[in-house]
Design an enzyme around this catalytic site. Structure first.
Site, PDB file in Angstrom:
ATOM      1  N   ASP A 179     -47.149  47.776  58.728  1.00  0.00           N
ATOM      2  CA  ASP A 179     -48.148  48.739  58.250  1.00  0.00           C
ATOM      3  C   ASP A 179     -47.564  49.906  57.447  1.00  0.00           C
ATOM      4  O   ASP A 179     -48.306  50.764  56.987  1.00  0.00           O
ATOM      5  CB  ASP A 179     -48.961  49.296  59.438  1.00  0.00           C
ATOM      6  CG  ASP A 179     -48.078  49.899  60.527  1.00  0.00           C
ATOM      7  OD1 ASP A 179     -46.864  49.618  60.542  1.00  0.00           O
ATOM      8  OD2 ASP A 179     -48.601  50.661  61.358  1.00  0.00           O
ATOM      9  N   GLU A 181     -35.290  53.300  68.912  1.00  0.00           N
ATOM     10  CA  GLU A 181     -34.338  53.416  67.803  1.00  0.00           C
ATOM     11  C   GLU A 181     -33.002  53.932  68.316  1.00  0.00           C
ATOM     12  O   GLU A 181     -31.951  53.369  68.004  1.00  0.00           O
ATOM     13  CB  GLU A 181     -34.890  54.369  66.723  1.00  0.00           C
ATOM     14  CG  GLU A 181     -36.162  53.879  66.029  1.00  0.00           C
ATOM     15  CD  GLU A 181     -37.441  54.207  66.779  1.00  0.00           C
ATOM     16  OE1 GLU A 181     -37.360  54.674  67.945  1.00  0.00           O
ATOM     17  OE2 GLU A 181     -38.531  53.997  66.194  1.00  0.00           O
TER      18      GLU A 181
HETATM   19  C1  UGA Z   1     -43.892  53.458  65.893  1.00  0.00           C
HETATM   20  C2  UGA Z   1     -42.609  52.981  65.233  1.00  0.00           C
HETATM   21  O1  UGA Z   1     -42.696  53.204  63.824  1.00  0.00           O
HETATM   22  C3  UGA Z   1     -42.426  51.485  65.500  1.00  0.00           C
HETATM   23  O2  UGA Z   1     -41.299  51.013  64.833  1.00  0.00           O
HETATM   24  C4  UGA Z   1     -42.310  51.306  67.005  1.00  0.00           C
HETATM   25  O3  UGA Z   1     -42.183  49.917  67.309  1.00  0.00           O
HETATM   26  C5  UGA Z   1     -43.574  51.818  67.659  1.00  0.00           C
HETATM   27  O4  UGA Z   1     -43.813  53.187  67.286  1.00  0.00           O
HETATM   28  C6  UGA Z   1     -43.488  51.725  69.176  1.00  0.00           C
HETATM   29  O5  UGA Z   1     -44.095  52.571  69.842  1.00  0.00           O
HETATM   30  O6  UGA Z   1     -42.874  50.800  69.689  1.00  0.00           O
HETATM   31  P1  UGA Z   1     -46.444  52.617  65.390  1.00  0.00           P
HETATM   32  O7  UGA Z   1     -47.080  52.802  64.048  1.00  0.00           O
HETATM   33  O8  UGA Z   1     -46.914  53.467  66.514  1.00  0.00           O
HETATM   34  O9  UGA Z   1     -44.881  52.734  65.201  1.00  0.00           O
HETATM   35  O10 UGA Z   1     -46.506  51.078  65.863  1.00  0.00           O
HETATM   36  P2  UGA Z   1     -47.233  49.835  65.211  1.00  0.00           P
HETATM   37  O11 UGA Z   1     -47.191  49.916  63.732  1.00  0.00           O
HETATM   38  O12 UGA Z   1     -48.539  49.632  65.876  1.00  0.00           O
HETATM   39  O13 UGA Z   1     -46.252  48.646  65.675  1.00  0.00           O
HETATM   40  C7  UGA Z   1     -44.964  48.479  65.150  1.00  0.00           C
HETATM   41  C8  UGA Z   1     -44.798  47.014  64.719  1.00  0.00           C
HETATM   42  O14 UGA Z   1     -44.976  46.168  65.821  1.00  0.00           O
HETATM   43  C9  UGA Z   1     -45.773  46.566  63.642  1.00  0.00           C
HETATM   44  O15 UGA Z   1     -45.118  45.757  62.700  1.00  0.00           O
HETATM   45  C10 UGA Z   1     -46.804  45.779  64.423  1.00  0.00           C
HETATM   46  O16 UGA Z   1     -47.402  44.742  63.688  1.00  0.00           O
HETATM   47  C11 UGA Z   1     -45.975  45.216  65.563  1.00  0.00           C
HETATM   48  N1  UGA Z   1     -46.748  45.025  66.814  1.00  0.00           N
HETATM   49  C12 UGA Z   1     -47.536  46.025  67.313  1.00  0.00           C
HETATM   50  C13 UGA Z   1     -46.670  43.824  67.495  1.00  0.00           C
HETATM   51  O17 UGA Z   1     -45.976  42.904  67.043  1.00  0.00           O
HETATM   52  N2  UGA Z   1     -47.392  43.653  68.652  1.00  0.00           N
HETATM   53  C14 UGA Z   1     -48.190  44.631  69.152  1.00  0.00           C
HETATM   54  O18 UGA Z   1     -48.836  44.419  70.207  1.00  0.00           O
HETATM   55  C15 UGA Z   1     -48.254  45.844  68.469  1.00  0.00           C
HETATM   56 MN    MN Z   2     -46.925  51.477  62.435  1.00  0.00          MN
END
Ligand code: UGA
Ligand code: MN
Length: 325
Positions: free
Chosen positions: A189, A275
């Site tokens: 995203d 991280e």
């Molecule tokens: C923040 C950080 O930018 C992420 O790198 C980190 O993994 C995340 O927090 C975290 O809390 O672990 P955020 O925008 O809150 O990011 O998280 P998302 O964008 O919802 O998820 C990060 C990535 O994991 C995305 O590529 C999303 O597609 C993937 N994801 C998310 C999954 O594969 N499974 C899930 O259930 C949720």
């Molecule tokens: Mn994100």
């Protein structure tokens, strides 16, 4: 007297006309350039990152700047361009295909990029398989489900998926001397500028740069003094050893291979510490390589797509066709 003048004039007239025509032709022809202009196309030759109209070595190198007739000695062969491996965790939701489309449109413009797309699912989905087949990118399609107990708000996301990407890389490069490569965790995203890939391509061990729209501020960034990271500009948990988002660093393939146990951990991990926990295993703050003009430029943004409103979506299929969104 008059007739003599007239006859002279008529004898000279054709010559004068010839001279005028020749002068005119000469001024219309564009002057040949002193140096032949190099050919720039938006899609040509952008080594070291995006396919930008920049030639490696700039204008100072090679034939363009010389003004001699003798051909220059041949340039030594260029070293192979390091491959950028982008590991993207992704999961099924209404905006998934839209996010992946934006990402693919960016990645397609980057030379020598290999996309490792890891689905958070117990099997590869048809949507993602079809999408990747048509994406026009070198890619690897993996999948691993997040255990249900970890699918809770406040817990780190995509741990298992990033580890699956790391395992694939180590397996693929395990039996040979590593080809030059750089690994980068590209959430589905975020928003990535093409310049970012030029910057990360030269990572020797671990490189870092600012990330926009994160940590409750317009940006977070590593603070740099004399070319070294000495601290962090952040509005959130400044006590983190590496106060940086997942989108703010890249690691060389060599470092990944020579630290075979470095992975993302579930046990004991706190929100926002993924991280730091990972970077601690492979590097130190002093060792970090600042990119993006000593970390003074934002080249990636932690954008988050809002949840779509599907309040009017019918319970049962009403349309006459079935459309993948
Ligand atoms: C923040 C950080 O930018 C992420 O790198 C980190 O993994 C995340 O927090 C975290 O809390 O672990 P955020 O925008 O809150 O990011 O998280 P998302 O964008 O919802 O998820 C990060 C990535 O994991 C995305 O590529 C999303 O597609 C993937 N994801 C998310 C999954 O594969 N499974 C899930 O259930 C949720
Ligand atoms: Mn994100």
């Amino acid at each position: 007297m008059k007739s003599v003048l007239f006859s002279r004039f008529f004898i000279l007239l054709p010559w004068m006309l010839i001279v005028i025509i020749m002068l005119d032709v000469d001024t219309r022809r564009p002057a040949p350039p002193l140096t032949p202009r190099p050919y720039f196309s938006p899609y040509a030759g952008g080594r070291w990152g995006a396919r930008l109209p920049l030639r490696r070595g700039g204008l100072g190198r090679g034939r363009e700047q010389r003004n001699e007739s003798r051909p220059p000695p041949p340039l030594p062969p260029e070293p192979p361009l390091p491959t950028i491996y982008a590991i993207t965790p992704t999961y099924s939701r209404p905006v998934q295909k839209a996010e992946l489309t934006r990402l693919a449109n960016t990645f397609r413009q980057v030379a020598q990029l290999h996309w490792i797309l890891v689905e958070d699912a117990s099997a590869r989905s048809e949507l993602v398989s079809r999408f990747l087949a048509r994406a026009g990118l070198p890619s690897t399609h993996l999948h691993v489900p997040t255990p249900r107990r970890y699918k809770r708000p406040g817990l780190p996301r995509a741990t298992e998926q990033r580890n699956a990407g790391l395992a694939w890389l180590r397996q693929r490069h395990g039996h040979q001397r590593a080809q030059p490569g750089v690994l980068f965790f590209a959430d589905d995203d975020n928003t990535y500028s093409l310049e970012l890939f030029q910057e990360m391509r030269t990572t020797r061990k671990v490189s870092v740069w600012p990330v926009g729209l994160v940590g409750g501020r317009r940006y977070e960034r590593p603070l740099v003094e004399n070319g070294k990271v000495v601290g962090w500009y952040t509005g959130w948990r400044a006590d983190r050893p590496f106060a940086i988002d997942m989108a703010g660093f890249a690691v060389s393939l060599q470092v990944i291979l020579s630290n075979p146990k470095a992975v993302f951990k579930r046990r004991g991990s706190q929100p926002g510490m993924q991280e730091s926990d990972f970077l601690k295993q492979i590097t130190t703050v002093e060792e970090l390589e600042p990119k993006a003009s000593n970390c003074t430029k934002v080249l990636v943004w932690h954008t988050r797509t809002e949840k779509v409103n599907l309040a009017n979506e019918p319970k049962y299929h009403l349309d006459t066709v079935t459309i993948e969104v």
